[in-house]
Design an enzyme around this catalytic site. Structure first.
Site, short mmCIF file in Angstrom:
data_model
loop_
_atom_site.label_atom_id
_atom_site.label_comp_id
_atom_site.label_asym_id
_atom_site.label_seq_id
_atom_site.Cartn_x
_atom_site.Cartn_y
_atom_site.Cartn_z
N CYS A 104 -0.94 3.35 -5.70
CA CYS A 104 -1.58 2.19 -5.07
C CYS A 104 -2.71 2.67 -4.16
O CYS A 104 -2.53 3.62 -3.39
CB CYS A 104 -0.56 1.40 -4.25
N GLY A 117 2.78 2.67 -2.28
CA GLY A 117 3.10 3.24 -3.59
C GLY A 117 2.26 4.45 -3.96
O GLY A 117 1.12 4.60 -3.50
N GLY A 161 0.74 -1.26 0.00
CA GLY A 161 0.00 0.00 0.00
C GLY A 161 0.77 1.30 0.00
O GLY A 161 0.13 2.36 -0.05
#
Length: 344
Positions: A184, A181, A179
């Site tokens: 993301c 990124g 999570g």
């Protein structure tokens, strides 16, 4: 239900505490590392920064340029034998290329076909969004059984217990991050995740205890974050958004109001699923976003800027090499990382 109340940290929650240094210049810092991997016994030397296996980043054009700096590129899962064989430079840079696959049968067959004709490739990355399933561990073991001399990367996970599980299943390197990124949305869609710096620290400790390695995957917004990943114990740091938007990634260029932008999106986004898998199935949702990044031209200056920042981090804490950085690191918790007056 259980609540863990001890504090977990992201890169933005800390700064390096500077220390007395005898280094006279950034150029005196050695960023190269040499690793020997647990199962493959393969030895690799270079600068341990990786391009993520994302569209526009995990491309052969990026690989050619990063290899000049002795850095690694994880190719996207869409690179097949025909695409790879069409690049005449592959045999010169194969040591810094990772073949990526999921756990689907066609992914396995595609990589097997590549390795049958191009056995010189040394790295395989088994990459899924959720590395916590029993099926995933079994799949890692099956790939290890078939390719005992290849260096296997597996992930993603964020906790020590699953890092150990994947290593015991045959992974030489575990990819850490759920999570963090820039494109993301897993944390928004699912409520699942783990602050990246704490994940790196805990997973690195678990992996090193078993003689294996980790990749800090995601969450870097600037060169200082890359250095923090290494300071936290990561053996490799993987970058997506920081390497996106360049000519070498061959992304779609869009013009708006006289400016050029390049499309960039998460691997679990709706656009990625439409492009590669025929769309989202009825039982799942998108866990990535699509953005337009300002076109950034050639990647060379971006690489130099990242490496310059990491070298400078080392000089501030007295580390003569990247290998020494984690030993010289003391993190200070902060509520504000920098003055953003002129960035708004």
């Amino acid at each position: 239900m259980r609540i863990e109340e001890d504090i977990k940290l992201d890169y933005s929650d800390v700064l390096f505490r500077p220390k007395r240094s005898t280094l006279q210049s950034r150029k005196d810092v050695n960023l190269k590392r040499t690793y020997k991997f647990k199962y493959s016994n393969h030895e690799w030397s270079g600068i341990p920064i990786m391009a993520a296996n994302m569209d526009g980043v995990g491309e052969l054009g990026i690989a050619e340029k990063l290899s000049e700096f002795e850095m690694i590129t994880c190719l996207t899962k869409q690179h097949d034998l025909k695409t790879i064989k069409s690049d005449k430079k592959v045999k010169n840079i194969f040591k810094n290329i990772v073949l990526s696959m999921g756990t689907r049968e066609d992914d396995f067959n595609r990589v097997s076909e590549i390795l049958k004709e191009c056995s010189f490739f040394q790295f395989i990355c088994i990459d899924v969004a959720n590395g916590y399933s029993e099926h995933f561990s079994k799949f890692v073991k099956s790939v290890r059984d078939k390719y005992p001399t290849k260096t296997i990367i597996a992930g993603n996970v964020v906790t020590a217990d699953m890092t150990q599980e994947l290593i015991l299943s045959g992974a030489d390197i575990v990819k850490v991050g759920i999570g963090p990124g820039s494109v993301c949305t897993t944390r928004i869609q699912t409520g699942v995740g783990y602050p990246q710096l704490s994940a790196v620290i805990e997973c690195a400790d678990a992996a090193h205890g078993l003689g294996a390695h980790i990749i800090a995957d995601g969450g870097c917004t600037c060169p200082g974050d890359v250095a923090k990943g290494f300071g936290g114990g990561a053996d490799f740091v993987m970058l997506g958004g920081m390497l996106a938007g360049h000519d070498e990634g061959k992304g779609n260029i869009v013009e708006k109001n006289g400016e050029k932008f390049i499309q960039f999106y998460g691997s679990s986004s709706e656009v990625a699923n439409e492009r590669h898998y025929g769309g989202l199935n009825g039982y799942r949702s998108s866990e990535g976003r699509e953005v337009l990044l300002k076109y950034r031209g050639k990647i060379n200056d971006t690489i130099i800027n990242i490496l310059g920042g990491v070298r400078s981090s080392c000089t501030y804490v007295g580390a003569r090499s990247l290998k020494e950085l984690s030993k010289c690191t003391t993190f200070v918790r902060v509520s504000n990382q920098f003055n953003d007056t002129f960035t708004k």
